[in-house]
Motif scaffolding. Structure first.
Motif, PDB file in Angstrom:
ATOM      1  N   TYR A 242      16.753 -11.801 -21.475  1.00  0.00           N
ATOM      2  CA  TYR A 242      17.351 -13.103 -21.229  1.00  0.00           C
ATOM      3  C   TYR A 242      17.847 -13.680 -22.547  1.00  0.00           C
ATOM      4  O   TYR A 242      17.249 -13.446 -23.598  1.00  0.00           O
TER       5      TYR A 242
ATOM      6  N   HIS B 247      15.227 -24.641 -20.479  1.00  0.00           N
ATOM      7  CA  HIS B 247      15.457 -23.212 -20.688  1.00  0.00           C
ATOM      8  C   HIS B 247      14.229 -22.390 -20.259  1.00  0.00           C
ATOM      9  O   HIS B 247      14.372 -21.333 -19.646  1.00  0.00           O
ATOM     10  N   TYR B 248      13.043 -22.875 -20.585  1.00  0.00           N
ATOM     11  CA  TYR B 248      11.814 -22.145 -20.293  1.00  0.00           C
ATOM     12  C   TYR B 248      11.134 -22.595 -19.003  1.00  0.00           C
ATOM     13  O   TYR B 248      10.006 -22.189 -18.728  1.00  0.00           O
ATOM     14  N   ASP B 249      11.797 -23.396 -18.190  1.00  0.00           N
ATOM     15  CA  ASP B 249      11.186 -23.945 -16.976  1.00  0.00           C
ATOM     16  C   ASP B 249      10.744 -22.849 -16.000  1.00  0.00           C
ATOM     17  O   ASP B 249       9.638 -22.919 -15.458  1.00  0.00           O
TER      18      ASP B 249
ATOM     19  N   TYR C 186       9.925 -19.763 -16.620  1.00  0.00           N
ATOM     20  CA  TYR C 186       8.789 -19.047 -17.198  1.00  0.00           C
ATOM     21  C   TYR C 186       7.518 -19.881 -17.076  1.00  0.00           C
ATOM     22  O   TYR C 186       6.454 -19.366 -16.705  1.00  0.00           O
ATOM     23  N   ILE C 187       7.615 -21.168 -17.376  1.00  0.00           N
ATOM     24  CA  ILE C 187       6.456 -22.061 -17.251  1.00  0.00           C
ATOM     25  C   ILE C 187       6.013 -22.142 -15.796  1.00  0.00           C
ATOM     26  O   ILE C 187       4.812 -22.143 -15.505  1.00  0.00           O
TER      27      ILE C 187
ATOM     28  N   GLN D 176       3.836 -27.650 -20.757  1.00  0.00           N
ATOM     29  CA  GLN D 176       4.997 -28.324 -21.337  1.00  0.00           C
ATOM     30  C   GLN D 176       4.597 -29.156 -22.556  1.00  0.00           C
ATOM     31  O   GLN D 176       5.282 -29.131 -23.583  1.00  0.00           O
TER      32      GLN D 176
ATOM     33  N   MET E  13       3.890 -26.858 -25.427  1.00  0.00           N
ATOM     34  CA  MET E  13       5.137 -26.320 -25.985  1.00  0.00           C
ATOM     35  C   MET E  13       5.812 -27.346 -26.894  1.00  0.00           C
ATOM     36  O   MET E  13       6.283 -27.011 -27.983  1.00  0.00           O
TER      37      MET E  13
END
Length: 82
Positions: A9, A34-36, A38-39, A67, A70
């Motif tokens: 990705y 962007h990482y939503d 994955y989280i 979150q 992060m």
């Protein structure tokens, strides 16, 4: 695509990361977005109903903790300037 081959990705832009490190709220929001997915995957929890059926649910408390963690680690990160 082979079974063991990983999907690559795209990473967030360096400028977005650099802005997030200095505390830019918009950049932090872009990183979270962007990482939503994955989280969300990390926040999935399995449970079984009374008939033994397997189900998954999104643990929102865990998602919020991830979150926050992060954001905290992003703000603590230091860039090395060459």
């Amino acid at each position: 695509m082979k079974k063991n081959e990983k999907i690559k990705y795209p990473l967030p832009a360096f400028e977005v990361i650099a802005d997030a490190i200095v505390g830019d709220v918009t950049a932090l929001q872009r990183l979270l977005k962007h990482y939503d997915q994955y989280i969300n995957k990390l926040s999935l929890r399995k449970y079984y109903d009374e008939y033994g059926g397997e189900h998954y649910f999104l643990n929102n408390e865990l998602k919020s903790c991830l979150q926050i963690k992060m954001i905290a680690k992003t703000l603590q990160f230091k860039l090395k300037h060459e």
